[in-house]
Design a protein around this motif. Sequence first.
Motif, PDB file in Angstrom:
ATOM      1  N   THR A   1      -4.018  -0.139   2.167  1.00 37.07           N
ATOM      2  CA  THR A   1      -4.019   1.411   2.374  1.00 37.07           C
ATOM      3  C   THR A   1      -3.525   1.385   3.816  1.00 37.07           C
ATOM      4  OG1 THR A   1      -5.207   1.744   0.279  1.00 37.07           O
ATOM      5  CG2 THR A   1      -4.873   3.319   1.987  1.00 37.07           C
ATOM      6  N   ASN A   2      -4.446   0.849   4.615  1.00 34.04           N
ATOM      7  CA  ASN A   2      -4.299   1.114   5.981  1.00 34.04           C
ATOM      8  C   ASN A   2      -2.904   0.558   6.429  1.00 34.04           C
ATOM      9  OD1 ASN A   2      -6.816   2.527   6.280  1.00 34.04           O
ATOM     10  ND2 ASN A   2      -7.708   0.377   6.577  1.00 34.04           N
ATOM     11  N   HIS A   3      -2.416  -0.602   6.046  1.00 32.65           N
ATOM     12  CA  HIS A   3      -1.306  -1.115   6.315  1.00 32.65           C
ATOM     13  C   HIS A   3       0.018  -0.407   6.013  1.00 32.65           C
ATOM     14  CE1 HIS A   3       1.326  -5.167   6.428  1.00 32.65           C
ATOM     15  NE2 HIS A   3       1.563  -4.365   7.444  1.00 32.65           N
ATOM     16  N   VAL A   4       0.031  -0.179   4.517  1.00 37.03           N
ATOM     17  CA  VAL A   4       1.137   0.689   4.023  1.00 37.03           C
ATOM     18  C   VAL A   4       1.420   1.915   4.719  1.00 37.03           C
ATOM     19  CG1 VAL A   4       0.033   1.966   2.260  1.00 37.03           C
ATOM     20  CG2 VAL A   4       2.517   0.993   1.891  1.00 37.03           C
TER      21      VAL A   4
ATOM     22  N   PHE B   1      -0.274 -12.121   4.103  1.00 38.14           N
ATOM     23  CA  PHE B   1      -0.293 -10.972   3.444  1.00 38.14           C
ATOM     24  C   PHE B   1      -1.465 -10.341   3.927  1.00 38.14           C
ATOM     25  CE2 PHE B   1       1.842 -13.165  -0.181  1.00 38.14           C
ATOM     26  CZ  PHE B   1       2.970 -12.861   0.014  1.00 38.14           C
ATOM     27  N   SER B   2      -1.408  -8.816   4.164  1.00 37.88           N
ATOM     28  CA  SER B   2      -2.555  -8.069   4.425  1.00 37.88           C
ATOM     29  C   SER B   2      -3.473  -8.087   3.169  1.00 37.88           C
ATOM     30  CB  SER B   2      -2.429  -6.616   4.857  1.00 37.88           C
ATOM     31  OG  SER B   2      -1.571  -5.996   3.626  1.00 37.88           O
ATOM     32  N   ALA B   3      -4.767  -7.996   3.707  1.00 35.62           N
ATOM     33  CA  ALA B   3      -5.764  -8.311   2.692  1.00 35.62           C
ATOM     34  C   ALA B   3      -5.943  -7.217   1.764  1.00 35.62           C
ATOM     35  CB  ALA B   3      -7.049  -8.482   3.460  1.00 35.62           C
ATOM     36  N   PRO B   4      -6.212  -7.364   0.436  1.00 39.99           N
ATOM     37  CA  PRO B   4      -6.409  -6.110  -0.358  1.00 39.99           C
ATOM     38  C   PRO B   4      -7.015  -4.836  -0.057  1.00 39.99           C
ATOM     39  CG  PRO B   4      -6.642  -8.042  -1.592  1.00 39.99           C
ATOM     40  CD  PRO B   4      -6.588  -8.522  -0.218  1.00 39.99           C
ATOM     41  N   ALA B   5      -8.312  -5.163   0.895  1.00 39.49           N
ATOM     42  CA  ALA B   5      -8.960  -3.780   1.276  1.00 39.49           C
ATOM     43  C   ALA B   5      -8.233  -3.298   2.312  1.00 39.49           C
ATOM     44  CB  ALA B   5     -10.389  -4.702   1.522  1.00 39.49           C
ATOM     45  N   ASP B   6      -7.469  -3.963   2.895  1.00 41.10           N
ATOM     46  CA  ASP B   6      -6.557  -3.400   4.163  1.00 41.10           C
ATOM     47  C   ASP B   6      -5.057  -2.771   3.693  1.00 41.10           C
ATOM     48  OD1 ASP B   6      -8.618  -3.966   5.991  1.00 41.10           O
ATOM     49  OD2 ASP B   6      -7.575  -5.951   6.334  1.00 41.10           O
TER      50      ASP B   6
ATOM     51  N   ASP C   1       1.285  -7.357   0.109  1.00 44.04           N
ATOM     52  CA  ASP C   1       1.270  -8.449  -1.177  1.00 44.04           C
ATOM     53  C   ASP C   1       2.227  -7.600  -2.101  1.00 44.04           C
ATOM     54  OD1 ASP C   1       0.890  -9.909  -3.437  1.00 44.04           O
ATOM     55  OD2 ASP C   1      -1.143  -9.625  -3.088  1.00 44.04           O
ATOM     56  N   PRO C   2       3.085  -8.292  -2.596  1.00 41.50           N
ATOM     57  CA  PRO C   2       4.409  -7.674  -3.656  1.00 41.50           C
ATOM     58  C   PRO C   2       3.599  -7.487  -4.755  1.00 41.50           C
ATOM     59  CG  PRO C   2       4.984  -9.913  -2.920  1.00 41.50           C
ATOM     60  CD  PRO C   2       3.643  -9.710  -2.106  1.00 41.50           C
TER      61      PRO C   2
ATOM     62  N   GLY D   1       4.664  -6.147  12.160  1.00 39.59           N
ATOM     63  CA  GLY D   1       3.680  -5.627  11.063  1.00 39.59           C
ATOM     64  C   GLY D   1       4.011  -4.425  10.253  1.00 39.59           C
ATOM     65  N   GLY D   2       5.119  -4.477   9.631  1.00 34.24           N
ATOM     66  CA  GLY D   2       5.658  -3.688   8.988  1.00 34.24           C
ATOM     67  C   GLY D   2       5.148  -3.938   7.276  1.00 34.24           C
ATOM     68  N   TYR D   3       5.033  -3.088   6.499  1.00 31.75           N
ATOM     69  CA  TYR D   3       4.446  -3.506   5.298  1.00 31.75           C
ATOM     70  C   TYR D   3       5.666  -4.360   4.348  1.00 31.75           C
ATOM     71  CZ  TYR D   3       1.468  -3.103   0.933  1.00 31.75           C
ATOM     72  OH  TYR D   3       0.856  -3.393  -0.213  1.00 31.75           O
ATOM     73  N   THR D   4       6.756  -4.010   4.557  1.00 27.88           N
ATOM     74  CA  THR D   4       7.842  -4.713   4.160  1.00 27.88           C
ATOM     75  C   THR D   4       8.746  -5.638   5.222  1.00 27.88           C
ATOM     76  OG1 THR D   4       9.355  -3.061   4.077  1.00 27.88           O
ATOM     77  CG2 THR D   4       8.331  -3.201   2.155  1.00 27.88           C
ATOM     78  N   SER D   5       8.935  -4.841   6.212  1.00 31.68           N
ATOM     79  CA  SER D   5       9.907  -5.392   7.360  1.00 31.68           C
ATOM     80  C   SER D   5      11.059  -5.935   6.917  1.00 31.68           C
ATOM     81  CB  SER D   5       8.982  -6.567   8.093  1.00 31.68           C
ATOM     82  OG  SER D   5       8.085  -6.155   8.747  1.00 31.68           O
ATOM     83  N   TYR D   6      11.674  -5.785   5.704  1.00 29.03           N
ATOM     84  CA  TYR D   6      12.871  -6.194   5.136  1.00 29.03           C
ATOM     85  C   TYR D   6      14.168  -5.666   6.018  1.00 29.03           C
ATOM     86  CZ  TYR D   6      14.448  -1.458   3.640  1.00 29.03           C
ATOM     87  OH  TYR D   6      14.905  -0.267   3.681  1.00 29.03           O
TER      88      TYR D   6
END
Length: 198
Positions: free
Chosen positions: A132-135, A125-130, A82-83, A48-53
């Motif tokens: 900020t919480n994801h990043v 992809f995490s939802a647009p509304a989420d 979402d990139p 669940g990393g925002y990028t996980s690269y």
Amino acid sequence: MLWPKAVRDRLKTGSDQEIVQSYPYRSACPSTVWGDLIGEATEELFFGGYTSYFLWTHVPDLPGVLRRKAAQGCRVRFLIGDPDGAVTRQREEIEDVAMTVSTRIRTTTEQLAGMGEVGGLEARFSAPADATNHVSLSVFRFDDEALVTPHLARQVGHDSPLLHLRRHGDNGMFSRFVEHAEELWSRGTRLTSSPPPG
């Protein structure tokens, strides 16, 4: 019986029993820890990393490992940002580094796409509304253990701290972070192909 203070100071007696190790930087956590946790998981792998690269460079033959895990019945999930999202663009301005957030996300989407169809592997992809919480918080789960990174201000992920947690019971830190990750996953959208970085 009252334990001497010296003993109490060295033993974890409260909710901190779930903290296996803490690192001031994610990059201070040895890559062998990531490899061992992935290798030992049998039921649940959640990235669940925002990028996980960075996973693709930390774990040798990660695609092969994930394929084997999925074939053995382990659920494998990736939740990434979402990139092309607004939060991604905002984070790129904040970090202001050459290897942008969208480039790092696309590294992961390309690696996943290169694996082809793998039964038991899901990506969203995490939802647009989420977003900020994801990043701001990465949660990586390996059965009953997790690696969690709260992202600090302008720091990129590898410069933010990391906690290694092991589930010790209900409603502990492990469960709280897993609930957060599952909530984001529940509203995520199916991965769509993105153009390569360019």
